[in-house]
Design a protein around this motif. Sequence first.
Motif, PDB file in Angstrom:
ATOM      1  N   UNK A  64       6.987   4.760  11.328  1.00  0.00           N
ATOM      2  CA  UNK A  64       5.550   5.356  10.898  1.00  0.00           C
ATOM      3  C   UNK A  64       5.678   6.869  10.783  1.00  0.00           C
ATOM      4  N   UNK A  65       6.899   7.493  10.828  1.00  0.00           N
ATOM      5  CA  UNK A  65       7.121   9.019  10.900  1.00  0.00           C
ATOM      6  C   UNK A  65       7.734   9.420   9.748  1.00  0.00           C
ATOM      7  N   UNK A  66       7.210  10.658   9.499  1.00  0.00           N
ATOM      8  CA  UNK A  66       7.970  11.717   8.533  1.00  0.00           C
ATOM      9  C   UNK A  66       9.080  11.952   8.872  1.00  0.00           C
ATOM     10  N   UNK A  67      10.254  11.738   8.053  1.00  0.00           N
ATOM     11  CA  UNK A  67      11.744  12.098   8.603  1.00  0.00           C
ATOM     12  C   UNK A  67      11.750  13.642   8.233  1.00  0.00           C
TER      13      UNK A  67
ATOM     14  N   UNK B 143       0.874  -1.208   0.035  1.00  0.00           N
ATOM     15  CA  UNK B 143       0.180   0.200   0.052  1.00  0.00           C
ATOM     16  C   UNK B 143       0.722   1.095  -0.091  1.00  0.00           C
TER      17      UNK B 143
ATOM     18  N   UNK C 145       3.725   8.804   3.373  1.00  0.00           N
ATOM     19  CA  UNK C 145       3.776   8.562   5.026  1.00  0.00           C
ATOM     20  C   UNK C 145       3.005   9.631   5.667  1.00  0.00           C
ATOM     21  N   UNK C 146       3.354  10.812   5.158  1.00  0.00           N
ATOM     22  CA  UNK C 146       2.437  12.071   5.704  1.00  0.00           C
ATOM     23  C   UNK C 146       0.956  11.844   5.723  1.00  0.00           C
ATOM     24  N   UNK C 147       0.576  11.109   4.739  1.00  0.00           N
ATOM     25  CA  UNK C 147      -1.045  11.010   4.537  1.00  0.00           C
ATOM     26  C   UNK C 147      -1.454   9.708   4.555  1.00  0.00           C
ATOM     27  N   UNK C 148      -0.724   8.974   5.567  1.00  0.00           N
ATOM     28  CA  UNK C 148      -1.253   7.623   6.196  1.00  0.00           C
ATOM     29  C   UNK C 148      -0.704   6.682   5.525  1.00  0.00           C
TER      30      UNK C 148
END
Lengths: 116, 282
Positions: free
Chosen positions: B243-246, B109, B233-236
């Motif tokens: 699970x984090x935005x770097x 996904x 990643x930001x939008x899920x």
Amino acid sequence: MKCVAVSLETLDPEGVEIVSDVTDSLGRLLAKAPCVLEPNLKKLLLARGVRYVYIRSCADTPRSFDNEALEKELELLKKRLILLAPHDREGDFVKMVVETVRGAYQKEEVLPEHRD
Amino acid sequence: MLNIPDFFESFDRRGGFPALPEVISEIVHEIDAERISIVDLARLVQKDMSFAVQILAHANSPAYNMPNRVTNLSLALQIIGLRPLKALCLTIPLFTRFKHIMGLPELWYHSRVTALCTRIAAEKFRQTLQVDVEVAETLGLIHDIGKVFLFLEADEFMQCQMQLADDPQTLPDWKRERKALRFDHSFIGTRFGRKFNLPPAMLDALLYHHEPEKAQYQQELVYLCALGDQVATMIGAIHPDFRFVEPQILEIQKRLGLLPVHFQDLLQECVRRSLGISLIET
């Protein structure tokens, strides 16, 4: 076809056929119908925080907007952005991202009635 | 602790990168040879009905914004284009075969949403950055392919990685991989890309999507892929193991010369079009 609410916790997944797309609380597609609810799919949906899902037909009435679901997603978004804090001292970038995502969902009005 | 020789020795003992199904392998060969017509390619794709169905589904995905449902395979192939088709050949059989492994559906996904976000960024900024939209989308789709092999060869390690995914104190996935294994998924992905004759600019992007400043060829393309990865990643569409935005997103934004208004426009479009991408594919 009418909406059918499926409680994932209590549902025995074997052989249950999902007859319409399953979405999460922000209207994102989680499972494309038709598909059989298998143990793995059940686990994955639960892992995505889905407790109750609606199974609905494409011809169903449009989803109504759920502000609480949006706020919940924005909280998750802020958590995902937490590593930016030391580098974004004024918080401008994070604020901009959160407000943009809020605006995007509000514009699309994709939030379903149900909660996860 | 795993090391490179052990990892690849075990990997090779088990047959190396899983062989592609015969028809898919033939499709990749024909795409590389650059001499097949779309009609003949459609006939070839049709030999694998399951793959053909997935190709049609992809052509109808939000990546292409088609006004009507695409039901003709030749048209679907024209819409998708040959480079992304090759990437689909390299990814769909793998993710389908191993979809029972915890973490891989989420990774698939993430890869599809990254492909979409990278494509949207390329569409929006192609004039200034001079990047090919198809190449950008292809990179988004395969950027984390190396992780599939980590899930297969280092399953215990990947289970631990997933346990730490929610901890903001932990290092990002790729840095933890390097610390524990002395190589990361980018390294394995590049090896996979080399096996399938991907061009140097794409290999570069596979290798450096977490460190785009190190890229040798078409650095903008690598930055764009890194941008797509972080926006997804930001939008899920999170990685199953982080699970984090770097923070590198801030540098990427600067490096690509994106003003806040550009970034907002990109983000809105990514949210809107990603709504139609399914987490679970059947």
